[in-house]
Design a protein around this motif. Structure first.
Motif, PDB file in Angstrom:
ATOM      1  N   ASP A   1      -5.002   6.804  -2.410  1.00 40.95           N
ATOM      2  CA  ASP A   1      -5.213   5.675  -1.651  1.00 40.95           C
ATOM      3  C   ASP A   1      -6.765   5.842  -0.826  1.00 40.95           C
ATOM      4  O   ASP A   1      -7.445   6.650  -1.404  1.00 40.95           O
ATOM      5  CB  ASP A   1      -4.228   5.403  -0.311  1.00 40.95           C
ATOM      6  CG  ASP A   1      -3.574   4.046  -0.496  1.00 40.95           C
ATOM      7  OD1 ASP A   1      -4.595   3.047  -0.420  1.00 40.95           O
ATOM      8  OD2 ASP A   1      -2.354   3.768  -0.779  1.00 40.95           O
ATOM      9  N   THR A   2      -7.172   5.019   0.419  1.00 46.53           N
ATOM     10  CA  THR A   2      -8.226   5.416   1.040  1.00 46.53           C
ATOM     11  C   THR A   2      -8.599   6.811   1.542  1.00 46.53           C
ATOM     12  O   THR A   2      -7.445   7.734   1.612  1.00 46.53           O
ATOM     13  CB  THR A   2      -8.168   4.643   2.493  1.00 46.53           C
ATOM     14  OG1 THR A   2      -8.277   3.239   2.253  1.00 46.53           O
ATOM     15  CG2 THR A   2      -9.310   5.139   3.405  1.00 46.53           C
TER      16      THR A   2
ATOM     17  N   THR B   1      -4.971   5.623   7.155  1.00 44.22           N
ATOM     18  CA  THR B   1      -4.892   5.028   5.956  1.00 44.22           C
ATOM     19  C   THR B   1      -3.614   4.221   5.931  1.00 44.22           C
ATOM     20  O   THR B   1      -2.683   4.205   6.637  1.00 44.22           O
ATOM     21  CB  THR B   1      -4.509   6.251   5.107  1.00 44.22           C
ATOM     22  OG1 THR B   1      -4.412   5.840   3.548  1.00 44.22           O
ATOM     23  CG2 THR B   1      -3.526   6.972   5.044  1.00 44.22           C
ATOM     24  N   GLY B   2      -3.733   3.011   4.785  1.00 39.18           N
ATOM     25  CA  GLY B   2      -2.442   2.279   4.826  1.00 39.18           C
ATOM     26  C   GLY B   2      -2.860   0.748   5.011  1.00 39.18           C
ATOM     27  O   GLY B   2      -3.990   0.491   4.911  1.00 39.18           O
ATOM     28  N   MET B   3      -1.992   0.026   5.882  1.00 38.89           N
ATOM     29  CA  MET B   3      -2.314  -1.532   5.816  1.00 38.89           C
ATOM     30  C   MET B   3      -3.213  -1.537   7.128  1.00 38.89           C
ATOM     31  O   MET B   3      -2.670  -1.658   8.052  1.00 38.89           O
ATOM     32  CB  MET B   3      -0.983  -2.009   5.974  1.00 38.89           C
ATOM     33  CG  MET B   3      -1.134  -3.619   5.783  1.00 38.89           C
ATOM     34  SD  MET B   3      -1.775  -4.064   4.176  1.00 38.89           S
ATOM     35  CE  MET B   3      -2.397  -5.716   4.283  1.00 38.89           C
ATOM     36  N   GLY B   4      -4.508  -2.007   6.810  1.00 44.54           N
ATOM     37  CA  GLY B   4      -5.504  -1.767   7.823  1.00 44.54           C
ATOM     38  C   GLY B   4      -5.345  -2.898   8.899  1.00 44.54           C
ATOM     39  O   GLY B   4      -5.771  -2.615   9.965  1.00 44.54           O
TER      40      GLY B   4
ATOM     41  N   THR C   1     -13.133   3.463   1.225  1.00 43.85           N
ATOM     42  CA  THR C   1     -12.181   2.689   0.620  1.00 43.85           C
ATOM     43  C   THR C   1     -12.645   1.208  -0.183  1.00 43.85           C
ATOM     44  O   THR C   1     -13.488   0.841   0.161  1.00 43.85           O
ATOM     45  CB  THR C   1     -10.977   2.075   1.703  1.00 43.85           C
ATOM     46  OG1 THR C   1      -9.798   1.756   0.903  1.00 43.85           O
ATOM     47  CG2 THR C   1     -11.664   1.049   2.575  1.00 43.85           C
TER      48      THR C   1
ATOM     49  N   GLY D   1     -10.408  -0.820   0.107  1.00 42.36           N
ATOM     50  CA  GLY D   1      -9.477  -1.708   0.674  1.00 42.36           C
ATOM     51  C   GLY D   1      -8.515  -2.179  -0.089  1.00 42.36           C
ATOM     52  O   GLY D   1      -8.153  -1.648  -0.977  1.00 42.36           O
ATOM     53  N   ALA D   2      -7.632  -3.090   0.691  1.00 39.55           N
ATOM     54  CA  ALA D   2      -6.416  -3.599  -0.003  1.00 39.55           C
ATOM     55  C   ALA D   2      -6.743  -4.193  -1.457  1.00 39.55           C
ATOM     56  O   ALA D   2      -7.789  -5.162  -1.429  1.00 39.55           O
ATOM     57  CB  ALA D   2      -5.714  -4.549   0.878  1.00 39.55           C
TER      58      ALA D   2
ATOM     59  N   ARG E   1     -12.546 -10.193   3.103  1.00 39.68           N
ATOM     60  CA  ARG E   1     -11.657  -9.415   3.813  1.00 39.68           C
ATOM     61  C   ARG E   1     -12.087  -7.674   4.181  1.00 39.68           C
ATOM     62  O   ARG E   1     -12.714  -7.063   3.303  1.00 39.68           O
ATOM     63  CB  ARG E   1     -10.116  -9.192   3.471  1.00 39.68           C
ATOM     64  CG  ARG E   1      -8.904  -8.367   4.155  1.00 39.68           C
ATOM     65  CD  ARG E   1      -8.914  -7.043   3.769  1.00 39.68           C
ATOM     66  NE  ARG E   1      -7.842  -6.326   4.427  1.00 39.68           N
ATOM     67  CZ  ARG E   1      -7.822  -5.139   4.419  1.00 39.68           C
ATOM     68  NH1 ARG E   1      -8.522  -4.435   3.667  1.00 39.68           N
ATOM     69  NH2 ARG E   1      -6.840  -4.715   4.867  1.00 39.68           N
TER      70      ARG E   1
ATOM     71  N   ILE F   1       1.010  -1.078  -0.111  1.00 34.94           N
ATOM     72  CA  ILE F   1      -0.118  -0.082   0.019  1.00 34.94           C
ATOM     73  C   ILE F   1       1.040   1.122   0.112  1.00 34.94           C
ATOM     74  O   ILE F   1       1.888   1.272   0.520  1.00 34.94           O
ATOM     75  CB  ILE F   1      -1.125   0.025   1.261  1.00 34.94           C
ATOM     76  CG1 ILE F   1      -1.877  -1.413   1.297  1.00 34.94           C
ATOM     77  CG2 ILE F   1      -1.667   1.219   1.248  1.00 34.94           C
ATOM     78  CD1 ILE F   1      -2.979  -1.587   2.076  1.00 34.94           C
TER      79      ILE F   1
ATOM     80  N   MET G   1      -3.733  -1.094  11.775  1.00 37.50           N
ATOM     81  CA  MET G   1      -4.649  -0.088  12.721  1.00 37.50           C
ATOM     82  C   MET G   1      -5.520  -1.005  13.369  1.00 37.50           C
ATOM     83  O   MET G   1      -5.897  -0.767  14.450  1.00 37.50           O
ATOM     84  CB  MET G   1      -5.466   0.734  11.620  1.00 37.50           C
ATOM     85  CG  MET G   1      -4.296   1.729  11.355  1.00 37.50           C
ATOM     86  SD  MET G   1      -3.536   1.094   9.485  1.00 37.50           S
ATOM     87  CE  MET G   1      -4.504   1.640   8.349  1.00 37.50           C
TER      88      MET G   1
ATOM     89  N   GLY H   1     -10.859  -4.328   6.095  1.00 38.96           N
ATOM     90  CA  GLY H   1      -9.889  -3.469   6.763  1.00 38.96           C
ATOM     91  C   GLY H   1     -10.330  -2.730   7.882  1.00 38.96           C
ATOM     92  O   GLY H   1     -11.167  -3.031   8.609  1.00 38.96           O
ATOM     93  N   ASP H   2      -9.375  -1.704   8.292  1.00 40.76           N
ATOM     94  CA  ASP H   2      -9.940  -0.851   9.402  1.00 40.76           C
ATOM     95  C   ASP H   2     -10.705   0.068   9.115  1.00 40.76           C
ATOM     96  O   ASP H   2     -11.180   0.693   9.995  1.00 40.76           O
ATOM     97  CB  ASP H   2      -8.336  -0.096   9.710  1.00 40.76           C
ATOM     98  CG  ASP H   2      -7.728   0.737   8.652  1.00 40.76           C
ATOM     99  OD1 ASP H   2      -7.718   0.131   7.533  1.00 40.76           O
ATOM    100  OD2 ASP H   2      -7.699   1.950   8.778  1.00 40.76           O
ATOM    101  N   SER H   3     -11.082   0.349   7.731  1.00 42.29           N
ATOM    102  CA  SER H   3     -11.637   1.723   7.351  1.00 42.29           C
ATOM    103  C   SER H   3     -13.071   1.801   8.077  1.00 42.29           C
ATOM    104  O   SER H   3     -13.557   2.970   8.215  1.00 42.29           O
ATOM    105  CB  SER H   3     -11.698   1.844   5.979  1.00 42.29           C
ATOM    106  OG  SER H   3     -10.207   1.936   5.439  1.00 42.29           O
TER     107      SER H   3
HETATM  108  C1  SD4 Z   1      -7.498  -1.274   4.212  1.00 47.39           C
HETATM  109  N1  SD4 Z   1      -6.992   1.062   5.089  1.00 47.39           N
HETATM  110  O1  SD4 Z   1      -8.333  -1.549   3.860  1.00 47.39           O
HETATM  111  C2  SD4 Z   1      -7.559   0.166   3.873  1.00 47.39           C
HETATM  112  C3  SD4 Z   1      -6.835   0.931   2.903  1.00 47.39           C
HETATM  113  C4  SD4 Z   1      -5.920   2.112   2.892  1.00 47.39           C
HETATM  114  O2  SD4 Z   1      -4.502   3.328   2.066  1.00 47.39           O
HETATM  115  O3  SD4 Z   1      -6.345   2.866   3.606  1.00 47.39           O
HETATM  116  N2  SD4 Z   1      -5.191   2.308   2.145  1.00 47.39           N
HETATM  117  O4  SD4 Z   1      -6.458  -1.681   4.874  1.00 47.39           O
END
Ligand code: SD4
Length: 324
Positions: free
Chosen positions: A185-186, A237-240, A204, A206-207, A214, A179, A243, A216-218
């Motif tokens: 991104d998100t 944001t990022g690898m959920g 989002t 998501g990934a 699956r 990511i 978080m 994620g965190d969002s």
């Molecule tokens: C996720 N957090 O589904 C989201 C993806 C994301 O920046 O934020 N990417 O994991």
């Protein structure tokens, strides 16, 4: 990680504190900041610029932060060129576009949808969950049925471009969740309105190439988004998975409540990930605002940026990061 003592050096006053044998207990003291009533919008990544512009139309008119955070992120959800949100989002490994979103208002109300398919504006469905059901979260078919019952239309969200990218990925089918390889991104957004109220949203696809089902965190309140109008708000944001394991957005807001600046709180929440998890090949970025309108951002790796709009000026800012 900075200690609470450090946070308390920053010229903010403790309004209430319980003390046991002269030791104040973390979690029982709160910091008093003056609430800003100057509208402000912040949101993640380059596409935050267009989201802020849209939100600003509501904020300058005296509209609510809640309306602003919904309409702001809808611009990105509807953009087929944004391959990580809504229409045009990259699918899971089986070719399904599945969406996660949540929203929180200044009263602490929250609504969320996850693993939702075929609906272009999951943020608006999340708001309806918040306002028109006794629940916080609806998932999958249940979320879709609810959306259709509220008049949302079923749409094909997989664009030709996303389908082509997925087909190319399938040639190797190697799942490497990188990511932040691109600078969009998100979208997570926080707004403060002219009454000083805070609201937040996060949406989002998501990934990319995740497993079917699956989440994620969002869409998870406290992971991808948290708002406490008495103190501040944070989005991630990022690898959920990272978080989710640290309930990062809640952590950021809780640290603000205990006296950290928005910047210190984002740094401490990233530090928590670095201390506890295998973080090296994953990106996470936090973005936060306290009720005084001060903002902060921090990421694990360079590359995270966000848009900030105040006084009609909308600018893109590079976040600082743990690694260089
Ligand atoms: C996720 N957090 O589904 C989201 C993806 C994301 O920046 O934020 N990417 O994991």
């Amino acid at each position: 990680m900075k200690s609470r003592r450090t946070f308390l050096k920053n010229g903010v006053a403790i309004t209430a504190g319980l003390s046991l044998a002269g030791t104040s207990c973390v979690g029982e003291s709160e910091i008093q900041r003056e609430r800003s009533t100057k509208p402000k919008a912040i949101s993640t990544w380059n596409h935050g610029l267009s989201a802020n512009e849209e939100a600003w139309k509501t904020l300058v008119d005296g509209g609510s932060a809640l309306d602003a955070v919904e309409t702001g992120v809808m611009v990105v959800e509807a953009d087929p060129k944004s391959t990580s949100v809504g229409l045009g989002g990259l699918p899971d490994r089986d070719g399904n576009v599945t969406l996660d979103a949540c929203i929180m208002d200044h009263l602490g109300n929250a609504g969320s949808v996850s693993f939702l398919q075929h609906i272009k504006h999951p943020i608006s469905v999340a708001r309806k969950v918040m306002e028109e059901t006794p629940h916080v979260m609806l998932v999958g078919d249940g979320a879709l049925k609810f959306a259709l019952s509220k008049g949302f239309k079923k749409e094909q969200l997989l664009t030709e471009d996303s389908r082509d990218q997925w087909k190319k990925w399938k040639e190797e089918s190697k799942y490497r969740p990188i990511i932040n390889s691109e600078n969009h991104d998100t979208i997570g957004m926080i707004c403060q309105d002219s009454k000083g109220n805070l609201s937040g949203s996060c949406t989002t696809s998501g990934a990319a190439y995740k497993m079917y089902g699956r989440v994620g965190d969002s869409p998870v309140i406290g992971a991808g988004l948290f708002v406490d109008n008495d103190h501040g708000a944070a989005v991630a944001t990022g690898m959920g998975e990272l978080m989710l394991k640290t309930l990062g957005s809640f952590l950021v807001v809780e640290l603000i409540r205990q006296g950290a600046t928005a910047q210190e709180a984002c740094e401490a929440a990233i530090q928590r990930i670095v201390d506890k998890l295998d973080y090296k090949s994953f990106q996470v970025g936090y973005l936060a605002m306290d009720k005084a309108g001060n903002t902060g951002a921090f990421a694990i790796h360079p590359g995270f940026n966000y848009a900030e709009m105040a006084d009609g000026n909308n600018i893109l800012i590079d976040s600082r990061s743990y690694s260089n």
